[in-house]
Design a protein around this motif. Structure first.
Motif, PDB file in Angstrom:
ATOM      1  N   ASP A 245     -28.259 127.343   1.459  1.00 38.82           N
ATOM      2  CA  ASP A 245     -27.213 126.494   2.016  1.00 38.82           C
ATOM      3  C   ASP A 245     -26.935 125.294   1.119  1.00 38.82           C
ATOM      4  OD1 ASP A 245     -26.824 127.865   4.671  1.00 38.82           O
ATOM      5  OD2 ASP A 245     -28.973 127.515   4.700  1.00 38.82           O
ATOM      6  N   ALA A 246     -27.884 124.989   0.245  1.00 37.70           N
ATOM      7  CA  ALA A 246     -27.697 123.930  -0.744  1.00 37.70           C
ATOM      8  C   ALA A 246     -28.684 124.193  -1.870  1.00 37.70           C
ATOM      9  CB  ALA A 246     -27.942 122.550  -0.144  1.00 37.70           C
ATOM     10  N   ILE A 247     -28.418 123.569  -3.013  1.00 38.15           N
ATOM     11  CA  ILE A 247     -29.280 123.752  -4.192  1.00 38.15           C
ATOM     12  C   ILE A 247     -29.784 122.379  -4.624  1.00 38.15           C
ATOM     13  CG2 ILE A 247     -29.336 124.520  -6.599  1.00 38.15           C
ATOM     14  CD1 ILE A 247     -26.805 126.300  -5.711  1.00 38.15           C
ATOM     15  N   GLU A 248     -31.090 122.292  -4.812  1.00 40.74           N
ATOM     16  CA  GLU A 248     -31.691 121.024  -5.227  1.00 40.74           C
ATOM     17  C   GLU A 248     -32.259 121.171  -6.638  1.00 40.74           C
ATOM     18  OE1 GLU A 248     -33.904 118.239  -2.465  1.00 40.74           O
ATOM     19  OE2 GLU A 248     -35.607 119.116  -3.526  1.00 40.74           O
ATOM     20  N   VAL A 249     -31.612 120.529  -7.606  1.00 43.62           N
ATOM     21  CA  VAL A 249     -32.126 120.535  -8.974  1.00 43.62           C
ATOM     22  C   VAL A 249     -33.260 119.509  -9.033  1.00 43.62           C
ATOM     23  CG1 VAL A 249     -31.587 120.157 -11.397  1.00 43.62           C
ATOM     24  CG2 VAL A 249     -29.849 121.120  -9.868  1.00 43.62           C
ATOM     25  N   VAL A 250     -34.466 119.998  -9.257  1.00 44.27           N
ATOM     26  CA  VAL A 250     -35.632 119.106  -9.220  1.00 44.27           C
ATOM     27  C   VAL A 250     -35.922 118.599 -10.625  1.00 44.27           C
ATOM     28  CG1 VAL A 250     -38.071 118.897  -8.649  1.00 44.27           C
ATOM     29  CG2 VAL A 250     -36.577 120.325  -7.238  1.00 44.27           C
ATOM     30  N   VAL A 251     -35.779 117.292 -10.784  1.00 45.07           N
ATOM     31  CA  VAL A 251     -36.146 116.660 -12.046  1.00 45.07           C
ATOM     32  C   VAL A 251     -37.582 116.142 -11.955  1.00 45.07           C
ATOM     33  CG1 VAL A 251     -35.552 114.816 -13.680  1.00 45.07           C
ATOM     34  CG2 VAL A 251     -33.744 116.032 -12.454  1.00 45.07           C
ATOM     35  N   GLY A 252     -37.961 115.706 -10.759  1.00 49.48           N
ATOM     36  CA  GLY A 252     -39.319 115.211 -10.576  1.00 49.48           C
ATOM     37  C   GLY A 252     -39.585 114.949  -9.116  1.00 49.48           C
ATOM     38  N   GLN A 253     -40.830 114.578  -8.811  1.00 50.90           N
ATOM     39  CA  GLN A 253     -41.186 114.252  -7.435  1.00 50.90           C
ATOM     40  C   GLN A 253     -42.050 112.995  -7.436  1.00 50.90           C
ATOM     41  OE1 GLN A 253     -43.820 118.032  -7.057  1.00 50.90           O
ATOM     42  NE2 GLN A 253     -44.684 116.622  -5.558  1.00 50.90           N
ATOM     43  N   GLY A 254     -42.099 112.348  -6.266  1.00 45.16           N
ATOM     44  CA  GLY A 254     -42.721 111.033  -6.168  1.00 45.16           C
ATOM     45  C   GLY A 254     -44.180 110.997  -6.548  1.00 45.16           C
ATOM     46  N   ALA A 255     -44.919 112.033  -6.203  1.00 43.95           N
ATOM     47  CA  ALA A 255     -46.359 112.029  -6.466  1.00 43.95           C
ATOM     48  C   ALA A 255     -46.661 112.101  -7.949  1.00 43.95           C
ATOM     49  CB  ALA A 255     -47.029 113.192  -5.743  1.00 43.95           C
ATOM     50  N   LYS A 256     -45.730 112.622  -8.731  1.00 39.60           N
ATOM     51  CA  LYS A 256     -46.013 112.816 -10.156  1.00 39.60           C
ATOM     52  C   LYS A 256     -44.729 112.839 -10.981  1.00 39.60           C
ATOM     53  CE  LYS A 256     -46.702 117.632  -8.853  1.00 39.60           C
ATOM     54  NZ  LYS A 256     -47.558 118.790  -8.858  1.00 39.60           N
ATOM     55  N   PRO A 257     -43.967 111.747 -10.981  1.00 37.52           N
ATOM     56  CA  PRO A 257     -42.770 111.739 -11.818  1.00 37.52           C
ATOM     57  C   PRO A 257     -43.156 111.880 -13.283  1.00 37.52           C
ATOM     58  CG  PRO A 257     -43.153 109.565 -10.825  1.00 37.52           C
ATOM     59  CD  PRO A 257     -44.172 110.487 -10.260  1.00 37.52           C
ATOM     60  N   GLY A 258     -42.668 112.908 -13.919  1.00 37.41           N
ATOM     61  CA  GLY A 258     -43.057 113.179 -15.303  1.00 37.41           C
ATOM     62  C   GLY A 258     -44.078 114.287 -15.420  1.00 37.41           C
ATOM     63  N   GLY A 259     -44.509 114.822 -14.298  1.00 40.28           N
ATOM     64  CA  GLY A 259     -45.511 115.897 -14.329  1.00 40.28           C
ATOM     65  C   GLY A 259     -44.951 117.176 -13.743  1.00 40.28           C
ATOM     66  N   GLY A 260     -45.494 118.293 -14.185  1.00 42.77           N
ATOM     67  CA  GLY A 260     -45.059 119.580 -13.651  1.00 42.77           C
ATOM     68  C   GLY A 260     -45.928 120.012 -12.478  1.00 42.77           C
ATOM     69  N   GLY A 261     -45.585 121.147 -11.919  1.00 39.94           N
ATOM     70  CA  GLY A 261     -46.343 121.675 -10.780  1.00 39.94           C
ATOM     71  C   GLY A 261     -47.700 122.183 -11.223  1.00 39.94           C
ATOM     72  N   MET A 262     -48.560 122.373 -10.254  1.00 39.30           N
ATOM     73  CA  MET A 262     -49.897 122.861 -10.545  1.00 39.30           C
ATOM     74  C   MET A 262     -50.371 123.706  -9.371  1.00 39.30           C
ATOM     75  SD  MET A 262     -53.231 120.561 -11.404  1.00 39.30           S
ATOM     76  CE  MET A 262     -52.653 119.963 -12.978  1.00 39.30           C
ATOM     77  N   LEU A 263     -50.721 124.936  -9.666  1.00 39.83           N
ATOM     78  CA  LEU A 263     -51.272 125.802  -8.632  1.00 39.83           C
ATOM     79  C   LEU A 263     -52.452 126.516  -9.278  1.00 39.83           C
ATOM     80  CD1 LEU A 263     -50.615 126.588  -5.682  1.00 39.83           C
ATOM     81  CD2 LEU A 263     -49.458 128.594  -6.568  1.00 39.83           C
ATOM     82  N   LEU A 264     -53.624 126.206  -8.804  1.00 38.91           N
ATOM     83  CA  LEU A 264     -54.818 126.702  -9.474  1.00 38.91           C
ATOM     84  C   LEU A 264     -55.111 128.146  -9.079  1.00 38.91           C
ATOM     85  CD1 LEU A 264     -57.042 123.507  -9.499  1.00 38.91           C
ATOM     86  CD2 LEU A 264     -55.300 124.281 -11.092  1.00 38.91           C
TER      87      LEU A 264
END
Lengths: 440, 235
Positions: free
Chosen positions: A155-174
């Protein structure tokens, strides 16, 4: 622990958390990775108060005189903006970091309350599309699971540049959370650590982003609102550049925002408080004459209807919640005290979302644990919580004489501390002083 | 990929807007005579022929800008010229063929389909590739196949520095020189399976006469798949 020995004095600098950190780093040679969000105290909405009404402002009658909470997101360019009943959305959280049942519960709860939920770093699952009346599809640097069919289903598209917990960091899934289904959705082998990219692979900077947004609109027929989400790094410029790039909606996430996993040093030491994020983003919108034309969604540490009302009074169009939504569906549940103890934690302290052994069955892919979460019941709990947030924000808006929560304004608030006054741009209580704002 | 039929519908981007052009291309289901289009005067416009979802044939006669044929499914798109950044990005299936050179990030994150570049490709060709195939008949720039997860890149010329940095299970075949290899990328032996898949890719790209035996194969050492403190110097 120290009993009645009053001669023992704990260092404020080398407190027990600091000592534990040093000992752990010395023993393992590894930095700490965890989930949840910042635990440090920062100036927040708790440092603001609503003034209410008296002689100069007339309040509205509770439960009798109407106070609207609806909001339309994406009115700038999209032919089909998202219409929400309440100004509280569910932020992006991935299938992978969360169980399928948890994603379903978020969709159910959001739909029942008349709001949207959001995919995450890992693509769209059938369950969340089926149970989410309004679903925002995140377009992330990793592009895990990204495909044009799901893009068109959103219904909408969110282009993610960053998030509050880690602006400048990528995702992490161990690796411990990478089951076969998660791995297949992300086109990666089972069991490996997934460190998502921190930059988009095919564009850099606002000029490129404008072209990327053009492409997304062309693929989806200019129907869907395009959000741009940034962590609160430089909120004024991030907002201004998002506007310039053509965003319909800007999403700014303060440093209190949560995460499934990242380095603790990132969580606690990078980004700016949500108060700063709202003020600077609104300032940018106003400076470019785009306030209320490009909608602003603010996240990061939103817990109560008071937080919602204060964010809106500062000029946001809506807020987003992540951590609070997880708590609503069962995270940190005191009834799981014994279970948390077994893994060295306690309700209210649980933060190892990356470990995959969540006793509440939310931040895990373990089939036995995920089965503990009833998505129907959890969804109902989330809907209840969302309704409370809406009712509380209405209560405060009526008290300030406002017939819609969007009519709240900075003048309806005072700050309790000099810091909050400066960050939020509202006067210190008992004065007309806003630190940093020129007078005269 | 054969030339278009002479009765292909012409969309002149001097006379029609990008939206009108893409709407026409996206509306075709590719059946019968209605599935052939010629786009003229592209003038470097961005996002031409993106989001196609049917087996249509599109020929772009001139240079294309960013994200040409982005997220392509099923369609066959030919660019008679050069293409800008992110050509065929996130392609799912189908064929994109560029007769000239392409800018950086060609075929980024493509899940399927085949991208053929008759000329050279700039930096980060095949970045985060997720299953698509890319054949570049000239050279590729630095950091090509960065974080590529699955799929194959074939380079008939030379590859720039840091090839295959942080690569996962994708495969790289290079006939010419390689500048340097990126973190966790190493040369691997060519087996019968690799010669066969490379030969098939070369055939589909119009390189039937090229000998697959002239190529070297590169892929992941798989040392960085899980974080180990002893690998700290590699990060």
């Amino acid at each position: 622990m120290t009993g009645d020995n009053w001669s023992l004095r704990e260092s404020k600098t080398f407190d027990r958390n600091s000592i534990d950190y040093i000992r752990s780093a010395a023993a393992t040679g590894l930095y700490r990775i965890r989930g949840f969000g910042a635990k440090r105290r920062v100036p927040s909405f708790d440092d603001l108060l609503m003034k209410g009404a008296s002689m100069s402002r007339y309040p509205l009658e509770g439960y009798r005189e109407r106070c609207g909470t609806d909001v339309a997101l994406g009115t700038r360019h999209a032919s089909k903006p998202i219409e929400l009943k309440i100004p509280v959305t569910i932020s992006g959280m991935s299938f992978g970091s969360l169980s399928a049942n948890a994603k379903e519960a978020l969709g159910r709860g959001a739909s029942e309350a008349g709001t949207s939920t959001t995919t995450g770093d890992g693509g769209m699952t059938l369950e969340e599309r089926e149970h989410s009346e309004k679903l925002v599809y995140q377009y992330l640097p990793s592009r895990y699971g990204m495909n044009p069919d799901d893009l068109r289903k959103a219904d909408a598209i969110e282009v993610v540049v960053g998030q509050g917990a880690k602006p400048g960091g990528g995702g992490m899934l161990l690796g411990q959370k990478i089951t076969r289904r998660v791995a297949e959705m992300r086109c990666l082998p089972e069991g490996i650590d997934q460190r998502s990219a921190c930059r988009h692979p095919d564009w850099t900077g606002p000029d490129d982003l404008a072209i990327k947004i053009l492409e997304l609109r062309e693929i989806t027929g200019w129907e869907k609102p395009i959000y741009v989400k940034c962590g609160a790094a430089r909120p004024y410029y991030d907002t201004a550049l998002s506007i310039k790039a053509g965003a319909d909606v800007v999403v700014i996430d303060g440093m209190q925002g949560g995460t499934a996993a990242t380095q603790e040093v990132f969580i606690e030491h990078v980004g700016q408080p949500t108060l700063v994020a709202v003020k600077e983003a609104v300032q940018a919108l106003c400076d470019f004459d785009m306030h209320r034309k490009v909608q602003l969604v603010v996240g990061g540490g939103i817990r109560s209807g008071a937080d919602v009302a204060k964010a809106l009074a500062m000029g946001a169009d809506a807020v987003s919640i992540g951590t609070a939504a997880l708590i609503a569906i069962g995270d940190q549940d005191p009834s799981l005290d014994e279970e948390y103890k077994k893994i060295g934690s306690a309700p209210g302290f649980w933060e190892d979302y990356q470990a995959g052994n969540d006793p509440a069955g939310i931040t895990t892919q373990d089939p036995e644990l995920t089965a503990r979460l009833d998505p129907v019941l959890a969804g109902r709990r989330l809907a209840n919580y969302l309704r409370v947030l809406a009712m509380e924000s209405q209560t405060l808006a009526r008290a300030c004489g406002k017939s819609h929560v969007h009519n709240l304004e900075p003048d309806d608030m005072v700050a309790l501390t000099v810091e909050a006054a400066a960050m939020a741009g509202v006067p210190l209580a008992g004065t007309n002083w806003i630190p940093g704002k020129e007078t005269g | 990929m054969n030339s278009l039929k002479s009765n292909a519908a012409t969309i002149d981007l001097c006379e029609r807007t990008l939206r009108e052009a893409n709407f026409a291309l996206q509306a075709s289901n590719g059946s019968g005579e209605s599935g052939y289009f010629k786009v003229t005067n592209p003038g470097g416009a961005h996002a031409i022929a993106c989001g196609l979802d049917a087996p249509v044939d599109v020929e772009i006669r001139g240079h294309a800008g960013y994200f040409c044929a982005g997220m392509n499914k099923l369609a066959r798109v030919r660019v008679v010229g050069n293409a800008g950044q992110g050509v065929a990005e996130n392609m799912m299936s189908g064929l994109v063929w560029v007769e000239g050179d392409v800018s950086q990030c060609a075929g980024a994150t493509a899940h399927g389909g085949l991208l053929v570049v008759d000329g050279n490709a700039a930096a980060r060709c095949g970045i985060s590739l997720k299953g698509g195939d890319i054949v570049v008949k000239g050279n590729v720039g630095h950091m090509s196949m960065f974080m590529a997860q699955a799929g194959r890149l074939v380079v008939l010329g030379d590859a720039g520095d840091s090839l295959g940095d942080s690569i996962y299970e994708a495969r790289i075949y290079v006939r010419g020189q390689v500048g340097t290899l990126g973190s966790d990328c190493l040369e691997k032996p060519m087996g019968a399976e690799h010669l066969a898949e490379l030969g098939e890719l070369l055939d589909r790209s119009g390189c039937e006469k090229v000998d697959a035996g002239e190529f070297r194969r590169f892929g992941s050492a798989r040392n960085l798949y899980n974080f180990k403190v002893e690998n700290l110097d590699d990060y």
